[in-house]
Every structure is written in C-alpha cells, then in structure tokens.
Design a protein around this motif. Structure first.
Motif: not given
Lengths: 107, 405
Positions: B79-107
């Motif tokens: 699942s995912a939540v978003f930063s308050r400026d809604s630029r970044y997504a935080f994705i929660f994976g089953r393997d314990g991974g927490l990934t921060k993604v920039d929606l604008l650059t796709g990185k």
C-alpha cells in the motif's frame, strides 16, 4: 531422495492409494492459486502474513497428508477456510508436497 | 553567442532574443534530465504491480501511464501514502521495504528495509513522520518522512514478552498513530507530538482476532474488525477515556460463521450520508449501518463475499468487489434505493477500486487480465483500459489530504 521416499509414504497412507498427480495444466493452475490467492494471507513468497509461513523450514515435521487435510477442510476457529470446493484431495496432496520442497521463485 | 545576437538583432527583435534564450535554456534542462515543464501532482497516482515488485505512476486527466519503476521488492499486499505536498509516495512492501518515490521524476528517492514482514503504513497529520506496521518483528516503526531515518521503534509486546503482529495502522489527529495487535487483542494509540518520546495508550481485551482497523473519514472514530467473534471494537477518539465499545454485536448472531476466502478490507468502508456500508464477513452481503447509533439498518445481497466496499466521494454510489473465487465482478449500489444498478464483469481477480478525487472516474485493477480499467461513474461505462502487470492496489495522490489512510 528423501522427497521421493516421503512421497511414496504419503501415497501409501491413503485409502485406495492410487492417486496420480494432477495433469500439467492443473499443476500450473494450482501453483498460481497458491502464490496469488493463498498468498493473500500467507504472502506471495509464502513467507507468512496474517497466516503462518508455508516455507519448507516452517513445514518441517508436518506430513503432507495433514497439510492436505488442512487445505481441504480448513482450521475451524481460525481464518483458514476449507478449499474443498475447488481443490481435490489429489490436488491438495500434490500442493502440500510442493510447499514442503519449496516453490521456485520465478513462478 | 550573446554577442552575435546583439550584432545581428535590431531593437525590435528583442522578443526573438528572449525566445532564443528560452529555447537554449529549455534544451539545457532537457539535456540535464530536469523537468522541462512545471506541473502539479494533484492528478497523479500509482498502481502496484505486485508480482514484479514494480509500480506505475499514472495520471488521471488523460488517463495515461507516465513512468514504470522497478526494484521495490515484494509488493504482495503493498500500500502507499503520500507526502503532504503530494509530490512523494511512500510504498510499504511485504518484505519490510519502505520506498520513497518522486511522482514528478518517476525515480526512487530512498529505500530502506525496516522489518522482516510488513503490512501497511501511515503518514502523520503534519506529514513529518511515516509509520510502518510489522508482522515480524511485531510492532510499529516510525521514520522521518524527509530522510527515512528511524525516529521511534514501538515493539508490540504483550503477555510474557511475546510480540504481536500489528494490523490496521492509521494516522489520527493530534500527531497520533493508532494500530491493533492481532495476537494480543489490544488497540494502541501512540502520541508522537514529541517525536522523541512516544506516549502509548493501550486498550486491552478488545475482542478475538482483530484483523484490520479503520479511522472514520472525520478522524473521530477508530474501529477494529474482529474475526474471532461477531461485532466490532470501537474507540471514540474525542472520549478515549470511555474505552472500547462493542458495536454491531448482533451481526451474524445465531448463524453459522462462513469461511472467508479473502479478508475484507476495512480501510475502504463507505460512508455515504448518514449511512455506512460495510462488508459482511463471510456472507454475500453488504451491511448498512446508521452512523449515529451504529445499528444495522439493512443488508444488500451481493454477488460474493465483499472485499472492498467503497463510496464514490459524493456518497451517491457504493462500489463493491469480491473474494476468490467470485472475484471477477464489480457491483455498483445506488445509495438512495439501496439497489444494485450495475454489475460489471471485467475478468478474473478484480483486486481494488479507487475513485478519482471528485468521483467522476473509478479505477479498477484486474490482476489476471493484466489490466486496469477506468470507468465513467455517471454513464457506468469503460473509458479506457491500461496495461499493467498483475496489478493490485491503486493509490491516487489526493489521499495526501485525507485522514486515516
């Protein structure tokens, strides 16, 4: 080797014994079901989620017949449901054996 | 270059000079990999491609894919939540991974493995903290949302020191996180208004096998679903001293509990006007509950065991998907008449439904057909179909501004 011995033992323990493996397309379906749908609770890599892990280590000491029985009948009082409506005993034993030996990750 | 232009151009051509400079600048930006045109993120979102450990960044205005991002690990039940400026997504994976993604650059901006086996997360009211719920080791970890550095570790310890799986983690007003201990039958409220000293309030004996929790959209009420008994556990956050109340106690009473082939999700519980629409556990029914009294006021027979029961943002429609093996269908309930007005059959394994912020579109993931379908919720027809690899959750950036997601 140990696997093969185990397999024969499991078959012999069954009444009527002559249960053949499911055919190859059914095998494919069963693995897909295991990864995708059992995976809802047990994790897609079967390492566990709300339900317990189904990896070879965690299943050690449990025999395939008992596991097959759980698949078919579920565990009352827990979220584990019975799957008899779409998994036969033959399917369940085959699945239990695959779980005990480990499912290759690329499936 | 500037000199040359000066010599060649008379005064009347100054706009041309600016145009030329503009082109040079734009070219420079493109070459250096920066964004050549400014844009907002309000119409962006992401699709989890769970089997491949990938996500797609999509936008809902022209309904297209912008980026494909790989390398997010095991994304089953992600699942995912978003930063308050809604630029970044935080994705929660089953393997314990927490990934921060920039929606604008796709990185991927940053990625940490914070646990062994995880189930969802939340972002704090002020956006400064991200919390992750862990099955193993059981408990909640809290991270700084800018750096993903660990801020607080809250082990879910109970009884003789055992650790419980935690579920139903949400944010709540007052810089709080609330979650439920599956094995311990407890609800904990963690107050992080001083991030260095989390203050935990525990509610015990809430009921057997609490499997998920939700915060009502107004941020006032936390509810945990109980698999082990009829009814639900509720806390009024305006009056936590009142403790846990049991609601919908009669629900299912006297009937044999039915097996459940996929646990219903509570997060999407649909609030529509004075009513809430809830998935019945095990039954092929959607329950209608009065929000003021928490009494059941009706049931709607549906196609299968409901998984997500979600209201269009205006509350006029409720959309429902179903558990295996009846998961090929989506049904639409008209709220005033309480009738099913449409049944779609998009294909096997419909896993999630997400509305655009104002509800004119519904995005539906169809795992076994490797596609996401976008519906017009007024005409109830398919607008477009996007390819996606075994898609599961769909999360749009408007979630950034909603409580409890």
């Amino acid at each position: 080797m140990a696997e093969a011995a185990f397999y024969s033992a499991a078959l012999l323990a069954l009444p009527g014994a002559a249960l053949a493996d499911p055919d190859s397309s059914r095998q494919k379906n069963l693995i897909y079901l295991l990864v995708q749908d059992c995976g809802s609770c047990h994790g897609m890599t079967l390492k566990g989620g709300l339900g317990p892990p189904l990896l070879p280590d965690s299943l050690e000491g449990k025999n395939a017949d008992d596991l097959a029985d759980i698949i078919i009948n579920g565990i009352p009082g827990t979220p584990m449901p019975p799957w008899a409506f779409e998994i036969s005993l033959q399917d369940a034993i085959w699945l239990a054996q695959r779980m005990k030996e480990g499912i290759p990750r690329d499936r | 270059m500037t000199d040359k232009l000066k010599i060649r151009q008379p005064l009347s051509s100054i706009p041309t000079l600016f145009l030329n400079l503009g082109l040079v600048l734009a070219l420079g930006l493109v070459l250096s990999g920066c964004i050549s045109t400014a844009r907002g993120t309000g119409d962006l979102g992401l699709i989890i491609e769970r089997a491949d450990g990938a996500i797609q960044i999509i936008e809902t205005t022209s309904r297209t894919k912008l980026y494909e991002i790989d390398g997010l690990g095991d994304l089953s039940h992600a699942s995912a939540v978003f930063s308050r400026d809604s630029r970044y997504a935080f994705i929660f994976g089953r393997d314990g991974g927490l990934t921060k993604v920039d929606l604008l650059t796709g990185k991927i901006v940053k990625r940490v493995i914070q646990g062994g086996n995880s189930i969802g997360g939340a972002i704090s009211q002020d956006g400064s903290l991200v919390a992750v719920s862990n099955y193993k080791p059981g408990g909640v970890k809290v991270f700084d949302s800018a750096t993903l550095n660990l801020v607080a570790d809250i082990p879910a310890t109970y009884g003789n020191g055992e650790r419980s799986k935690t579920v139903g983690l949400v944010d709540a007003p007052g810089q709080k996180f609330i979650f439920t201990l599956y094995d311990a039958s407890e609800i904990w409220i963690a107050d992080l208004s001083d991030r260095n000293i989390p203050v935990i309030t525990k509610f015990k004996n809430i009921g057997k096998l609490p499997y998920d929790g939700l915060l009502t959209p107004d941020g006032r009420t936390y509810i945990a679903g109980l698999f082990g008994e009829d009814g639900l556990a509720m806390i009024d956050l305006w009056h936590p001293e009142g403790g846990v109340q049991r609601i919908l106690n009669g629900y299912g009473r006297g009937e044999k509990p039915l097996p459940v082939y996929k646990m219903p999700h509570l997060e999407g519980w649909a609030a529509a006007g004075d009513l809430m629409f809830l998935p019945a556990v095990g039954r092929h029914e959607v329950l209608i509950v009065d929000r003021a009294s928490w009494k059941e006021v009706g049931r709607i027979p549906v196609h299968g065991q409901p998984v997500f029961v979600v209201a269009r943002p205006d509350g006029r429609q409720v959309w429902v998907n179903f558990a295996h093996p009846l998961n090929n269908v989506v049904q639409v309930i008209d709220v005033p008449s309480r009738r099913i007005v449409k049944s779609f059959n998009p294909g096997p394994a419909v896993l999630h439904i997400e509305f655009s912020p104002r509800g004119e579109q519904a995005w539906v993931s169809v795992r076994d057909r490797d596609m996401v379908q976008v519906y017009d919720t007024r005409t109830l027809s398919v607008v477009t179909t996007l390819k996606a690899r075994k898609p599961s959750g769909i999360f749009l950036s408007a979630r950034a501004h909603r409580l409890g997601l």
